[in-house]
Design a protein around this motif. Structure first.
Motif, PDB file in Angstrom:
ATOM      1  N   LEU A  72       0.823  -1.213   0.000  1.00  0.00           N
ATOM      2  CA  LEU A  72       0.000   0.000   0.000  1.00  0.00           C
ATOM      3  C   LEU A  72       0.856   1.262   0.000  1.00  0.00           C
ATOM      4  CD1 LEU A  72      -2.836   1.237   0.130  1.00  0.00           C
ATOM      5  CD2 LEU A  72      -2.689   1.125   2.624  1.00  0.00           C
ATOM      6  N   ILE A  73       1.702   1.408   1.011  1.00  0.00           N
ATOM      7  CA  ILE A  73       2.459   2.654   1.146  1.00  0.00           C
ATOM      8  C   ILE A  73       3.535   2.767   0.072  1.00  0.00           C
ATOM      9  CG2 ILE A  73       3.939   3.995   2.700  1.00  0.00           C
ATOM     10  CD1 ILE A  73       2.475   2.733   5.040  1.00  0.00           C
ATOM     11  N   LEU A  74       4.284   1.692  -0.167  1.00  0.00           N
ATOM     12  CA  LEU A  74       5.357   1.741  -1.163  1.00  0.00           C
ATOM     13  C   LEU A  74       4.836   2.006  -2.571  1.00  0.00           C
ATOM     14  CD1 LEU A  74       8.376   1.483  -1.646  1.00  0.00           C
ATOM     15  CD2 LEU A  74       8.074  -0.994  -1.883  1.00  0.00           C
ATOM     16  N   PRO A  75       3.761   1.358  -3.061  1.00  0.00           N
ATOM     17  CA  PRO A  75       3.251   1.712  -4.398  1.00  0.00           C
ATOM     18  C   PRO A  75       2.787   3.152  -4.503  1.00  0.00           C
ATOM     19  CG  PRO A  75       2.416  -0.427  -3.735  1.00  0.00           C
ATOM     20  CD  PRO A  75       3.074   0.162  -2.536  1.00  0.00           C
ATOM     21  N   VAL A  76       2.138   3.665  -3.445  1.00  0.00           N
ATOM     22  CA  VAL A  76       1.699   5.067  -3.488  1.00  0.00           C
ATOM     23  C   VAL A  76       2.897   5.996  -3.549  1.00  0.00           C
ATOM     24  CG1 VAL A  76       0.504   6.866  -2.188  1.00  0.00           C
ATOM     25  CG2 VAL A  76      -0.474   4.565  -2.336  1.00  0.00           C
ATOM     26  N   THR A  77       3.953   5.682  -2.799  1.00  0.00           N
ATOM     27  CA  THR A  77       5.165   6.514  -2.833  1.00  0.00           C
ATOM     28  C   THR A  77       5.805   6.497  -4.224  1.00  0.00           C
ATOM     29  OG1 THR A  77       5.528   5.960  -0.503  1.00  0.00           O
ATOM     30  CG2 THR A  77       7.382   6.896  -1.722  1.00  0.00           C
ATOM     31  N   VAL A  78       5.853   5.322  -4.845  1.00  0.00           N
ATOM     32  CA  VAL A  78       6.426   5.227  -6.190  1.00  0.00           C
ATOM     33  C   VAL A  78       5.605   6.032  -7.185  1.00  0.00           C
ATOM     34  CG1 VAL A  78       6.939   3.627  -8.069  1.00  0.00           C
ATOM     35  CG2 VAL A  78       7.540   3.024  -5.721  1.00  0.00           C
TER      36      VAL A  78
END
Length: 310
Positions: free
Chosen positions: A289-295
């Motif tokens: 969740l957090i890592l894809p949004v950051t990317v």
């Protein structure tokens, strides 16, 4: 005689009959039969489940009508699912009386409640979206199956929670027993003192053990019953240590302190293992969740600029 008069007479008769039935069903008009008066004094006789036998009187009208059906369904469920010994074992671990008939009756009622909820949900879906009767029947079956499985899982969960509470109480109980024995108390006297001063699940099991010992069983046999009723290896080692100390005359206080320390070490190990599992579970929202949004936030401006230049 006009229709209005006949209707009034009919309603009056029905009302009078209802009042008479209520009056006849009052507690002062009920008398207990010989079976109800004698059964409480026959402690050795197996008592049937309260879900299958309703009390005398007007308190329960549906019970006597549904009791044969519940009995038949309970036997059918027991034949299909099996595992009677496992159920009895889990009932003892959960602190209940070992009564397979009562558990199966409760399981049938849970399945019936699940089937009713599934039927209600299927009816609402059919009325809203115009579904067929097959969907309703399927949801009824799914709800009934979930009710049966859910009640069995709930018994397992209760047994595990009770054993977890007993593990938490065990080091303190063992330390109190060690102090009492070191102060000069005998094994039975130390158990009685700890039971009198303590509260909890393990204390209730020790109280039951003392009751078995007072009823005529020797102390090792009563303690072995404690180990058999629970599924905890720590309590089994605790019982074995007390039995060996009583039979061979070894120092009991040191054995109890060592077992309490072992249980504390096991609790620390289980806590570390739980913390490791929780740490891994916390990585799931970070990775998915957090890592894809950051990317996406990092790459979106560059992609938008490239689209603008093209």
């Amino acid at each position: 005689m006009t229709p209005l008069v006949r209707t009034g007479i009919t309603l009056g008769l029905l009302w009078g009959l209802g009042v008479a039935l209520v009056w006849w069903g009052l507690p002062m008009h009920r008398r207990q039969g010989l079976e109800a008066r004698v059964l409480p004094y026959l402690r050795d006789a197996p008592r049937p489940s309260g879900l299958l036998v309703s009390p005398h009187g007007a308190r329960s009208i549906v019970g006597p009508l549904l009791a044969p059906l519940v009995t038949v369904l309970s036997r059918a469920v027991d034949r299909v699912l099996g595992g009677s010994d496992t159920v009895l074992r889990r009932q003892q671990r959960a602190g209940d009386d070992a009564n397979l008939e009562r558990f199966r009756a409760q399981q049938v009622l849970a399945g019936a409640a699940g089937a009713v909820l599934g039927g209600a949900l299927g009816t609402l879906l059919a009325a809203w979206r115009g579904g067929s009767a097959v969907v309703v029947v399927g949801l009824v079956g799914v709800g009934g199956g979930l009710g049966l499985v859910g009640w069995d899982s709930w018994l397992t969960r209760r047994a595990e929670r009770r054993e977890a509470r007993m593990l938490v109480e065990f080091p303190t109980i063992a330390e109190l027993l060690a102090l009492a024995v070191a102060a000069g108390e005998g094994t039975v006297g130390a158990l009685e003192r700890v039971v009198r001063l303590s509260r909890g699940e393990l204390c209730d099991e020790l109280r039951r053990t003392l009751a078995d010992a007072r009823a005529g069983a020797n102390l090792p046999t009563a303690l072995q019953g404690l180990a058999d009723r629970t599924g905890l290896p720590s309590l089994t080692r605790f019982v074995d240590g007390i039995v060996i100390a009583v039979q061979r005359g070894t120092p009991l206080a040191e054995v109890l302190r060592a077992q309490a320390q072992d249980v504390r070490e096991d609790s620390k190990r289980l806590l570390l293992e739980s913390a490791g599992r929780q740490e891994i579970a916390m990585m799931v929202p970070v990775v998915f969740l957090i890592l894809p949004v950051t990317v996406v936030f990092a790459l979106f401006p560059g992609l938008a600029f490239l689209d603008f230049r093209l």
